[in-house]
Write a protein that holds these residues in place. Sequence first.
Motif, PDB file in Angstrom:
ATOM      1  N   ALA A 214      22.193  -5.932   7.824  1.00 38.33           N
ATOM      2  CA  ALA A 214      21.277  -5.426   6.815  1.00 38.33           C
ATOM      3  C   ALA A 214      20.732  -4.062   7.196  1.00 38.33           C
ATOM      4  O   ALA A 214      20.586  -3.750   8.376  1.00 38.33           O
ATOM      5  N   TRP A 215      20.447  -3.273   6.168  1.00 38.47           N
ATOM      6  CA  TRP A 215      19.726  -2.015   6.349  1.00 38.47           C
ATOM      7  C   TRP A 215      18.773  -1.828   5.169  1.00 38.47           C
ATOM      8  O   TRP A 215      18.939  -2.433   4.115  1.00 38.47           O
ATOM      9  N   SER A 216      17.744  -1.026   5.385  1.00 40.41           N
ATOM     10  CA  SER A 216      16.726  -0.807   4.359  1.00 40.41           C
ATOM     11  C   SER A 216      16.500   0.680   4.145  1.00 40.41           C
ATOM     12  O   SER A 216      16.727   1.503   5.044  1.00 40.41           O
ATOM     13  N   GLU A 217      16.022   1.000   2.949  1.00 38.82           N
ATOM     14  CA  GLU A 217      15.591   2.355   2.610  1.00 38.82           C
ATOM     15  C   GLU A 217      14.214   2.271   1.977  1.00 38.82           C
ATOM     16  O   GLU A 217      13.963   1.410   1.126  1.00 38.82           O
ATOM     17  N   VAL A 218      13.306   3.148   2.398  1.00 39.38           N
ATOM     18  CA  VAL A 218      11.970   3.199   1.818  1.00 39.38           C
ATOM     19  C   VAL A 218      12.044   4.007   0.521  1.00 39.38           C
ATOM     20  O   VAL A 218      12.397   5.193   0.537  1.00 39.38           O
ATOM     21  N   LEU A 219      11.696   3.374  -0.599  1.00 39.38           N
ATOM     22  CA  LEU A 219      11.805   4.001  -1.913  1.00 39.38           C
ATOM     23  C   LEU A 219      10.480   4.562  -2.419  1.00 39.38           C
ATOM     24  O   LEU A 219      10.458   5.544  -3.160  1.00 39.38           O
ATOM     25  N   GLU A 220       9.372   3.916  -2.041  1.00 42.60           N
ATOM     26  CA  GLU A 220       8.076   4.308  -2.586  1.00 42.60           C
ATOM     27  C   GLU A 220       6.984   3.693  -1.727  1.00 42.60           C
ATOM     28  O   GLU A 220       7.197   2.659  -1.080  1.00 42.60           O
ATOM     29  N   ARG A 221       5.819   4.345  -1.705  1.00 48.10           N
ATOM     30  CA  ARG A 221       4.654   3.789  -1.027  1.00 48.10           C
ATOM     31  C   ARG A 221       3.494   3.752  -2.020  1.00 48.10           C
ATOM     32  O   ARG A 221       3.381   4.593  -2.898  1.00 48.10           O
ATOM     33  N   ALA A 222       2.625   2.741  -1.862  1.00 44.84           N
ATOM     34  CA  ALA A 222       1.459   2.644  -2.743  1.00 44.84           C
ATOM     35  C   ALA A 222       0.325   1.976  -1.995  1.00 44.84           C
ATOM     36  O   ALA A 222       0.547   1.125  -1.130  1.00 44.84           O
ATOM     37  N   GLU A 223      -0.893   2.383  -2.317  1.00 42.70           N
ATOM     38  CA  GLU A 223      -2.064   1.692  -1.815  1.00 42.70           C
ATOM     39  C   GLU A 223      -2.373   0.520  -2.742  1.00 42.70           C
ATOM     40  O   GLU A 223      -1.891   0.456  -3.876  1.00 42.70           O
ATOM     41  N   THR A 224      -3.159  -0.438  -2.244  1.00 39.26           N
ATOM     42  CA  THR A 224      -3.506  -1.611  -3.045  1.00 39.26           C
ATOM     43  C   THR A 224      -5.024  -1.799  -3.027  1.00 39.26           C
ATOM     44  O   THR A 224      -5.750  -1.120  -2.305  1.00 39.26           O
ATOM     45  N   SER A 225      -5.472  -2.779  -3.810  1.00 40.80           N
ATOM     46  CA  SER A 225      -6.904  -3.087  -3.877  1.00 40.80           C
ATOM     47  C   SER A 225      -7.375  -3.967  -2.731  1.00 40.80           C
ATOM     48  O   SER A 225      -8.575  -4.165  -2.548  1.00 40.80           O
ATOM     49  N   ALA A 226      -6.453  -4.529  -1.935  1.00 38.94           N
ATOM     50  CA  ALA A 226      -6.824  -5.432  -0.844  1.00 38.94           C
ATOM     51  C   ALA A 226      -7.203  -4.630   0.396  1.00 38.94           C
ATOM     52  O   ALA A 226      -6.556  -3.620   0.717  1.00 38.94           O
ATOM     53  N   PRO A 227      -8.217  -5.065   1.134  1.00 42.06           N
ATOM     54  CA  PRO A 227      -8.665  -4.311   2.310  1.00 42.06           C
ATOM     55  C   PRO A 227      -7.570  -4.163   3.367  1.00 42.06           C
ATOM     56  O   PRO A 227      -6.977  -5.155   3.803  1.00 42.06           O
ATOM     57  N   GLY A 228      -7.296  -2.927   3.751  1.00 45.26           N
ATOM     58  CA  GLY A 228      -6.341  -2.664   4.813  1.00 45.26           C
ATOM     59  C   GLY A 228      -4.894  -2.926   4.461  1.00 45.26           C
ATOM     60  O   GLY A 228      -4.042  -2.949   5.351  1.00 45.26           O
ATOM     61  N   VAL A 229      -4.594  -3.102   3.167  1.00 46.95           N
ATOM     62  CA  VAL A 229      -3.248  -3.511   2.756  1.00 46.95           C
ATOM     63  C   VAL A 229      -2.581  -2.394   1.952  1.00 46.95           C
ATOM     64  O   VAL A 229      -3.141  -1.896   0.965  1.00 46.95           O
ATOM     65  N   GLY A 230      -1.406  -1.992   2.372  1.00 52.55           N
ATOM     66  CA  GLY A 230      -0.569  -1.073   1.612  1.00 52.55           C
ATOM     67  C   GLY A 230       0.679  -1.779   1.133  1.00 52.55           C
ATOM     68  O   GLY A 230       0.967  -2.915   1.526  1.00 52.55           O
ATOM     69  N   ALA A 231       1.426  -1.100   0.269  1.00 50.84           N
ATOM     70  CA  ALA A 231       2.667  -1.672  -0.264  1.00 50.84           C
ATOM     71  C   ALA A 231       3.809  -0.693  -0.047  1.00 50.84           C
ATOM     72  O   ALA A 231       3.656   0.518  -0.235  1.00 50.84           O
ATOM     73  N   LEU A 232       4.945  -1.224   0.361  1.00 50.53           N
ATOM     74  CA  LEU A 232       6.180  -0.453   0.474  1.00 50.53           C
ATOM     75  C   LEU A 232       7.194  -0.993  -0.517  1.00 50.53           C
ATOM     76  O   LEU A 232       7.412  -2.209  -0.590  1.00 50.53           O
ATOM     77  N   ARG A 233       7.789  -0.088  -1.276  1.00 49.91           N
ATOM     78  CA  ARG A 233       8.933  -0.467  -2.112  1.00 49.91           C
ATOM     79  C   ARG A 233      10.189  -0.187  -1.298  1.00 49.91           C
ATOM     80  O   ARG A 233      10.404   0.936  -0.825  1.00 49.91           O
ATOM     81  N   LEU A 234      10.994  -1.212  -1.110  1.00 48.95           N
ATOM     82  CA  LEU A 234      12.118  -1.151  -0.189  1.00 48.95           C
ATOM     83  C   LEU A 234      13.425  -1.527  -0.876  1.00 48.95           C
ATOM     84  O   LEU A 234      13.462  -2.433  -1.711  1.00 48.95           O
TER      85      LEU A 234
END
Length: 341
Positions: free
Chosen positions: A286-306
Amino acid sequence: MKTNPGRFFEDYRLGEVIAHAVPRTLSGGERALYHALYPARHAVYSSDPFAQSCGLREAPMDDLLAFHTVFGKTVPDISLNAVANLGYAEGRWLQPVFAGDTLRAESTVIGLKENSSGTSGVVWVRTRGFNQDDEPVLEYVRWVMVRKGRPDAPAPAAVVPQLAPVVVPEALVMPRRLDFTRYDFALAGERHRWGDYAVGERIDHVDGVTVEEAEHMLATRLWQNTAKVHFDATAREDGRRLIYGGHVISLARALSFNGLANAQMVVALNAGAHANPCYAGDTVRAWSEVLERAETSAPGVGALRLRLVATRGAAFELRGADGKYLPEVLLDLDYWALIPL
């Protein structure tokens, strides 16, 4: 006739709601078997104290375990006579599933289109999984190529649904009370956080797993997936059992731990294609590519689109000069995962 031959393309009606049989109560046994089948090591799913330090009541079931359970409920009604499972879209995990929860599923037919051969057609369904309190836990759209039982059956009017290419960050559902502000990177296994990943970055997850016949059939039975092509060697002209696509998804997700150990929770499925069939004896990498990053409403939590790619071949090779998937590529999956900031 008391036995069920499964539905064929001509048996579906646009707008039909199908309540799928046999709810399933999940236990710690499912979690242990899931972790035995796949090299799954994400800490939120492995440790009650770790999950509790992140605001959850206990370690939930792996998100893909919940997905497979709901998916398996749909197979007798949607894909028992499928030629191929073609893709996914608009998938969202709406709340965690815990040991003791009972899952059931229902699907709505949202699209139908007969193929030019007249021997099969594509069925689009929106599936929702519910727990014992009738609360939705996940939803997704998938489309399946299904054989016709009677070649002379009239074709329905073609309706192809318009699906969102991606779940927008604002539509991601955060698990209640999730909080990564006290996240323990040492216990999680890697130090990499949201800010360490750049859009366009690609990660070779290095490890591989050779698929065994017994393991994939055990996994598929665990989800109560009854599709004939996964068990009956006479169901395909080549005499080979087809590996359930979800087995490949879980293998690839587990392999992605090496490089994405902190991408803890899957919260959305944007798109997915089973590019080529997988068979016992194949070694999956397996391999991954980072497509997008976003912040979220949860404390200390970010989101990665992969983008997560499972392959029998080399990392970072996806399509040929003709734009088609290379024959070594098994899976091309686009998803959102939650990771500490």
